[in-house]
Design a protein around this motif. Structure first.
Motif, PDB file in Angstrom:
ATOM      1  N   LEU A 156       0.839  -1.195   0.000  1.00 59.64           N
ATOM      2  CA  LEU A 156       0.000   0.000   0.000  1.00 59.64           C
ATOM      3  C   LEU A 156       0.880   1.253   0.000  1.00 59.64           C
ATOM      4  O   LEU A 156       1.805   1.362   0.807  1.00 59.64           O
ATOM      5  CB  LEU A 156      -0.918  -0.008   1.235  1.00 59.64           C
ATOM      6  CG  LEU A 156      -1.913   1.135   1.365  1.00 59.64           C
ATOM      7  CD1 LEU A 156      -2.914   1.150   0.218  1.00 59.64           C
ATOM      8  CD2 LEU A 156      -2.672   1.034   2.704  1.00 59.64           C
ATOM      9  N   ALA A 157       0.608   2.196  -0.906  1.00 63.57           N
ATOM     10  CA  ALA A 157       1.390   3.440  -0.986  1.00 63.57           C
ATOM     11  C   ALA A 157       0.633   4.611  -0.353  1.00 63.57           C
ATOM     12  O   ALA A 157       1.224   5.433   0.324  1.00 63.57           O
ATOM     13  CB  ALA A 157       1.724   3.753  -2.438  1.00 63.57           C
ATOM     14  N   GLU A 215       3.418   9.701   7.260  1.00 62.16           N
ATOM     15  CA  GLU A 215       3.030  11.100   7.457  1.00 62.16           C
ATOM     16  C   GLU A 215       1.817  11.128   8.338  1.00 62.16           C
ATOM     17  O   GLU A 215       1.062  10.173   8.417  1.00 62.16           O
ATOM     18  CB  GLU A 215       2.668  11.765   6.119  1.00 62.16           C
ATOM     19  CG  GLU A 215       3.865  12.118   5.283  1.00 62.16           C
ATOM     20  CD  GLU A 215       3.443  12.737   3.955  1.00 62.16           C
ATOM     21  OE1 GLU A 215       2.337  13.297   3.887  1.00 62.16           O
ATOM     22  OE2 GLU A 215       4.213  12.627   3.003  1.00 62.16           O
ATOM     23  N   ASN A 216       1.620  12.251   8.987  1.00 59.96           N
ATOM     24  CA  ASN A 216       0.365  12.450   9.675  1.00 59.96           C
ATOM     25  C   ASN A 216      -0.748  12.404   8.636  1.00 59.96           C
ATOM     26  O   ASN A 216      -0.510  12.590   7.460  1.00 59.96           O
ATOM     27  CB  ASN A 216       0.358  13.796  10.406  1.00 59.96           C
ATOM     28  CG  ASN A 216       1.329  13.783  11.566  1.00 59.96           C
ATOM     29  OD1 ASN A 216       1.568  12.736  12.158  1.00 59.96           O
ATOM     30  ND2 ASN A 216       1.891  14.938  11.869  1.00 59.96           N
ATOM     31  N   GLY A 217      -1.919  12.180   9.075  1.00 63.45           N
ATOM     32  CA  GLY A 217      -3.027  12.062   8.148  1.00 63.45           C
ATOM     33  C   GLY A 217      -3.195  13.294   7.276  1.00 63.45           C
ATOM     34  O   GLY A 217      -2.964  14.410   7.717  1.00 63.45           O
ATOM     35  N   ILE A 218      -3.547  13.059   6.018  1.00 67.85           N
ATOM     36  CA  ILE A 218      -3.867  14.163   5.120  1.00 67.85           C
ATOM     37  C   ILE A 218      -5.360  14.398   5.234  1.00 67.85           C
ATOM     38  O   ILE A 218      -6.165  13.502   4.989  1.00 67.85           O
ATOM     39  CB  ILE A 218      -3.466  13.830   3.678  1.00 67.85           C
ATOM     40  CG1 ILE A 218      -1.945  13.661   3.616  1.00 67.85           C
ATOM     41  CG2 ILE A 218      -3.941  14.903   2.734  1.00 67.85           C
ATOM     42  CD1 ILE A 218      -1.460  13.131   2.302  1.00 67.85           C
ATOM     43  N   SER A 219      -5.722  15.591   5.615  1.00 68.61           N
ATOM     44  CA  SER A 219      -7.096  15.877   5.977  1.00 68.61           C
ATOM     45  C   SER A 219      -8.063  15.550   4.847  1.00 68.61           C
ATOM     46  O   SER A 219      -7.797  15.837   3.691  1.00 68.61           O
ATOM     47  CB  SER A 219      -7.249  17.351   6.339  1.00 68.61           C
ATOM     48  OG  SER A 219      -8.611  17.636   6.542  1.00 68.61           O
ATOM     49  N   TYR A 270      -3.791   8.617   4.333  1.00 66.94           N
ATOM     50  CA  TYR A 270      -2.431   8.360   4.822  1.00 66.94           C
ATOM     51  C   TYR A 270      -1.513   7.908   3.692  1.00 66.94           C
ATOM     52  O   TYR A 270      -1.955   7.254   2.740  1.00 66.94           O
ATOM     53  CB  TYR A 270      -2.433   7.274   5.903  1.00 66.94           C
ATOM     54  CG  TYR A 270      -3.167   7.691   7.159  1.00 66.94           C
ATOM     55  CD1 TYR A 270      -2.527   8.444   8.141  1.00 66.94           C
ATOM     56  CD2 TYR A 270      -4.511   7.347   7.349  1.00 66.94           C
ATOM     57  CE1 TYR A 270      -3.206   8.841   9.283  1.00 66.94           C
ATOM     58  CE2 TYR A 270      -5.195   7.736   8.490  1.00 66.94           C
ATOM     59  CZ  TYR A 270      -4.534   8.482   9.460  1.00 66.94           C
ATOM     60  OH  TYR A 270      -5.202   8.882  10.583  1.00 66.94           O
ATOM     61  N   VAL A 271      -0.222   8.241   3.832  1.00 62.25           N
ATOM     62  CA  VAL A 271       0.820   7.733   2.947  1.00 62.25           C
ATOM     63  C   VAL A 271       1.597   6.664   3.713  1.00 62.25           C
ATOM     64  O   VAL A 271       1.812   6.805   4.922  1.00 62.25           O
ATOM     65  CB  VAL A 271       1.761   8.880   2.520  1.00 62.25           C
ATOM     66  CG1 VAL A 271       2.917   8.351   1.682  1.00 62.25           C
ATOM     67  CG2 VAL A 271       0.976   9.936   1.755  1.00 62.25           C
ATOM     68  N   TYR A 272       2.008   5.605   3.022  1.00 60.65           N
ATOM     69  CA  TYR A 272       2.708   4.482   3.668  1.00 60.65           C
ATOM     70  C   TYR A 272       4.068   4.246   3.019  1.00 60.65           C
ATOM     71  O   TYR A 272       4.251   4.508   1.828  1.00 60.65           O
ATOM     72  CB  TYR A 272       1.887   3.183   3.533  1.00 60.65           C
ATOM     73  CG  TYR A 272       0.609   3.202   4.310  1.00 60.65           C
ATOM     74  CD1 TYR A 272       0.511   2.572   5.551  1.00 60.65           C
ATOM     75  CD2 TYR A 272      -0.517   3.854   3.810  1.00 60.65           C
ATOM     76  CE1 TYR A 272      -0.669   2.599   6.272  1.00 60.65           C
ATOM     77  CE2 TYR A 272      -1.702   3.889   4.520  1.00 60.65           C
ATOM     78  CZ  TYR A 272      -1.781   3.254   5.755  1.00 60.65           C
ATOM     79  OH  TYR A 272      -2.944   3.285   6.469  1.00 60.65           O
ATOM     80  N   GLU A 273       4.983   3.749   3.819  1.00 60.64           N
ATOM     81  CA  GLU A 273       6.273   3.285   3.301  1.00 60.64           C
ATOM     82  C   GLU A 273       6.639   2.023   4.073  1.00 60.64           C
ATOM     83  O   GLU A 273       6.636   2.044   5.317  1.00 60.64           O
ATOM     84  CB  GLU A 273       7.335   4.362   3.500  1.00 60.64           C
ATOM     85  CG  GLU A 273       8.386   4.370   2.409  1.00 60.64           C
ATOM     86  CD  GLU A 273       9.147   5.682   2.410  1.00 60.64           C
ATOM     87  OE1 GLU A 273      10.101   5.774   3.193  1.00 60.64           O
ATOM     88  OE2 GLU A 273       8.778   6.594   1.643  1.00 60.64           O
ATOM     89  N   ASP A 274       6.935   0.956   3.371  1.00 62.40           N
ATOM     90  CA  ASP A 274       7.232  -0.334   4.018  1.00 62.40           C
ATOM     91  C   ASP A 274       6.163  -0.711   5.031  1.00 62.40           C
ATOM     92  O   ASP A 274       6.458  -1.203   6.125  1.00 62.40           O
ATOM     93  CB  ASP A 274       8.607  -0.287   4.704  1.00 62.40           C
ATOM     94  CG  ASP A 274       9.716  -0.002   3.708  1.00 62.40           C
ATOM     95  OD1 ASP A 274       9.601  -0.485   2.565  1.00 62.40           O
ATOM     96  OD2 ASP A 274      10.664   0.719   4.058  1.00 62.40           O
ATOM     97  N   GLY A 275       4.928  -0.461   4.682  1.00 58.01           N
ATOM     98  CA  GLY A 275       3.822  -0.877   5.537  1.00 58.01           C
ATOM     99  C   GLY A 275       3.540   0.050   6.709  1.00 58.01           C
ATOM    100  O   GLY A 275       2.616  -0.187   7.478  1.00 58.01           O
TER     101      GLY A 275
END
Ligand code: CA
Ligand code: CA
Length: 591
Positions: A213-214, A235-239, A226-231
Motif C-alpha cells: 500500500l502506498a 506522514e500524519n493524516g492528510i485531511s 495516509y501515505v505508507y512506506e514499508d507498511g
C-alpha cells in the motif's frame, strides 16, 4: 512527452522481435503515450485521459461497410453474465476480463487462448449490479485486475500465474471491485464499489511491483488519508475535511461515496480524476447537508492521494444519481486561447465542462430530453437549482413507513451510466451513450447493518418513450448543442469509441456492434454478435492492418434493477465472447 515519428518507427520495427518472445514489458512512457501509439492499447480509456479516440484512419466512412470478423473467442463455462470489459492489446497479445472476475490472454492474430485466470470467488460476494469486470491494467511484466471480493491481483503476463494478491477491502461489508485499475508512475490505483451498502468509499494506490500500500484516500468527508512506506504510515493524516460539517451526527461513518468506476489521469496537470457514488443511504432526509464528497468528481494528487479540488454534481443526492461517470480531459480553443478543460456526462442528466486545473465550472447543460429534479444549474457555480417537489418525500411527514413518491427523470440508472463516452479530436464532439427513462421513487426508514443493503428507498424504472430508450448523442461541449442523435429500442449500456476515420463505434443490447458517421450520425455498419453488447470497443494496428475488438454478453444493471424496462429486455440472450474485426485486404485503401 509525445513519441516523435522516429520513436513510433522504432516501436513498429521491433514488433516482429516482440512476437517471437511474447509481449514486451509495459513502461510508464507506454502508458502516458498510449493515445498516440495505435499499434497497442495499454490503458483503459485508450489513453490515460480517457478520450477513446484513435488516430487510425485506415478504416473510415468509405470502407467500414466491408468490415468482417477475423476471429471470435468464447469465455466459456456457464458464467455467462454481463461482459463490460474493454480489451487491452500489446505486441500481438490481447488481455480481456470476463464476468465473475476472470482474465484471458489471447493471441490477437489467431484468437487462440494463451492462458486464463479465474479468481475463484467466495459465496458471499455482494456486487450491486451484476458480476461484471471492466478490464485489466498492464505494467512491467504483469497484468492487474480487481475482483468482486475486493482484491487486487497481479498476474505474470506470460503465464497468467498470480505474483501477488492484495485484499483492498472486506467484501462481507459490501465492498467489491469492478473497474479497471489505472497505473501511474509505478503505482496501481483503484477505487471500490459499495455505495448501496453504506461502505466508506476510498481510492488507494499500491506499489505495482510489490503490492505494498502506498497511500489511501477515503472519499467521505471526515476520514483521514495516509501515505505508507514499508507498511508504515510515514506522514500524519492528510485531511479529508471536517467530520460532521456536511453530514449530521455519525452518518459520515457509513457515507458511501464509493469511487466504483475507477479514474482517468491527466499528465498536463499531473492529476487523477475519480468520481464518487451516492451518499448512503438513498433516503436523503436521514442526512441533511451536502454530504461531501459523495456524487462528486475528485482531483487527486497521484503522489500522496491528497484532494486538489472537488466538484459535486448532485449535492445532497436523493435520487441515487451517483457522480462516478468518467471525467475526460480535453483542450479547446476559445477567443484565441487554449482552455484546459475536462468534461463529464452525469447520471443526473447534465453535461459538465470544468476547468481541469482548478475544478472551476465553465458551463453545463442537459444532454437528455427531460430533467425533473432540477430546473437548471447556477451559471456561476454549476450547483443544481432544485425543482420544487422534485425530491422524494420524508416518511416522517406521512405515517412513518413510506414517504410521498415522486416521478423523477432521469431514472437512477442515469441519463448516462458507467458506459464511457468518447471525444473526437477531429470533430471536437463528445459521443454520449445515454438513456431516456423515468422512475417512481419513494423513501422508507432504514438503519445501517453491516453487509446489508442501505437504501431506505423503493423505486420502479419506466421507459420515457414507447419506441426507444437508448440515444447515442453527439454533443458539442462549447455550445451544449446536440449535433446528432441515434435512437435505439433497448437502453444503451456499452462504451463508445471514435476514430480519425470519422467513425463512432458502440454496441447495443440487441446484439449489434454498430459504426456511425462521426459528423452526421448516419449508421454505416452493424454486425450481430449473438448476445447483447455492453462492452467497450477498441481499435489498434497490427501487421499494417487496423483491427476492432469488442466483448459481447448481455447483462449489467438493467436486467436486475430496470423495473418496467427490464421487461423490455428480458428476451435478450446471455453470452460471453470477444469479437475481433478487420477489413479484407482488397478493401484497404492504399496508404
Ligand atoms: Ca497505444
Ligand atoms: Ca448508487
Amino acid at each position: 512527452m509525445r513519441l516523435n515519428r522516429f520513436g513510433i518507427r522504432i516501436a513498429v520495427s521491433t514488433l516482429a522481435l516482440a512476437v517471437s518472445c511474447g509481449a514486451q514489458a509495459v513502461t510508464d512512457e507506454d502508458i502516458l503515450n498510449d493515445a498516440n501509439t495505435p499499434e497497442d492499447v495499454v490503458t483503459y480509456g485508450m489513453g490515460t485521459q480517457g478520450q477513446r479516440f484513435s488516430t487510425l484512419a485506415n478504416l473510415n466512412t468509405d470502407n467500414i461497410q466491408y468490415l468482417q470478423p477475423a476471429w471470435a473467442f468464447s469465455f466459456g463455462s456457464e458464467k455467462m453474465r454481463g461482459q463490460e470489459s474493454q480489451p487491452l492489446i500489446k505486441d500481438g497479445v490481447m488481455y480481456v476480463t470476463a464476468s465473475y472476475s476472470r482474465v484471458y490472454a489471447i493471441d490477437a492474430r489467431t484468437g487462440e487462448e494463451l492462458w486464463q485466470y479465474d479468481a475463484r470467488l467466495p459465496d458471499g460476494i455482494m456486487p450491486c449490479c451484476d458480476v461484471v469486470n471492466r478490464g485489466v491494467a498492464l505494467y512491467g511484466n504483469k497484468v492487474y485486475f480487481g475482483t468482486l471480493d475486493a482484491r487486487l491481483v497481479a498476474l505474470n503476463k506470460d503465464t497468467g500465474k498470480p505474483e501477488w494478491i492484495k485484499k483492498v477491502a472486506d467484501y462481507q461489508a459490501g465492498y467489491a471491485i469492478t473497474a479497471a485499475p489505472i497505473i501511474i508512475k509505478g503505482k496501481i490505483i483503484t477505487g471500490v464499489a459499495g455505495g448501496e451498502f453504506g461502505v466508506v468509499g476510498k481510492v488507494e494506490a499500491y506499489d505495482a511491483e510489490t503490492g505494498d500500500l502506498a497511500w489511501t484516500r477515503p472519499t467521505v468527508e471526515g476520514h483521514m488519508g495516509y501515505v505508507y512506506e514499508d507498511g508504515e504510515k510515514v506522514e500524519n493524516g492528510i485531511s479529508g475535511g471536517e467530520a460532521g460539517r456536511t453530514w449530521p451526527g455519525d452518518m459520515w461513518k457509513t457515507g458511501g461515496a464509493a469511487p466504483w468506476l475507477g479514474g482517468t489521469y491527466d499528465q498536463d496537470t499531473d492529476t487523477l480524476f475519480f468520481g464518487t457514488s451516492n451518499p448512503s443511504p438513498w433516503n436523503s432526509h436521514l442526512r441533511p447537508g451536502d454530504n461531501l464528497f459523495s456524487s462528486s468528481r475528485l482531483a487527486i494528487d497521484p503522489d500522496d492521494g491528497s484532494i486538489k479540488w472537488h466538484f459535486q454534481t448532485t449535492p445532497h443526492d436523493g435520487w441515487d444519481y451517483d457522480g462516478v461517470n468518467e471525467l475526460i480531459s480535453f483542450n479547446y480553443e476559445e477567443n484565441g486561447k487554449t482552455v484546459m478543460a475536462a468534461a463529464t456526462a452525469d447520471r443526473n442528466g447534465f453535461f459538465y465542462v470544468l476547468n481541469r486545473e482548478n475544478g472551476d465550472f465553465i458551463r453545463g447543460f442537459p444532454f437528455v430530453d427531460k430533467i425533473t429534479w432540477a430546473t437548471g444549474l447556477d451559471p456561476k457555480t454549476g450547483r443544481p437549482i432544485y425543482a420544487e417537489n422534485g425530491r422524494p418525500g420524508d416518511p416522517a411527514d406521512m405515517d412513518g413507513s413510506k414517504g410521498e413518491a415522486v416521478v423523477a427523470q432521469p431514472a437512477f440508472l442515469g441519463g448516462k451510466n458507467w458506459m464511457p463516452m468518447a471525444y473526437s479530436q477531429k470533430t471536437g464532439l463528445f459521443y454520449v451513450p445515454s438513456n431516456e427513462w423515468s422512475m417512481d421513487i419513494w423513501n422508507e426508514p432504514v438503519s445501517y447493518k453491516r453487509g446489508g443493503a442501505f437504501l431506505g428507498a423503493g423505486f420502479t424504472i419506466k421507459p420515457a418513450n414507447d419506441d426507444y430508450i437508448g440515444v447515442l448523442r453527439a454533443m458539442d461541449p462549447k455550445t451544449g448543442e446536440e449535433v446528432w442523435r441515434h435512437e435505439n429500442p433497448a437502453p444503451l449500456w456499452g462504451g463508445v469509441m471514435t476514430t480519425a476515420g470519422d467513425l463512432v463505434f458502440t454496441g447495443t443490447p440487441e446484439g449489434y456492434l454498430k459504426a456511425f458517421d462521426a459528423k452526421t450520425g448516419e449508421e454505416l455498419y452493424k454486425f450481430n454478435t449473438g448476445s447483447g453488447v455492453v462492452g467497450t470497443p477498441v481499435t489498434w494496428q497490427m501487421d499494417g492492418e487496423q483491427f476492432v475488438s469488442v466483448a459481447s454478453g448481455w447483462g449489467g444493471a438493467v436486467p436486475l434493477w430496470g423495473g418496467e424496462v427490464a421487461k423490455v429486455v428480458k428476451h435478450f440472450n446471455q453470452g460471453g465472447t470477444v469479437w475481433t474485426f478487420k477489413l479484407p485486404k482488397d478493401r484497404v485503401a492504399s496508404q
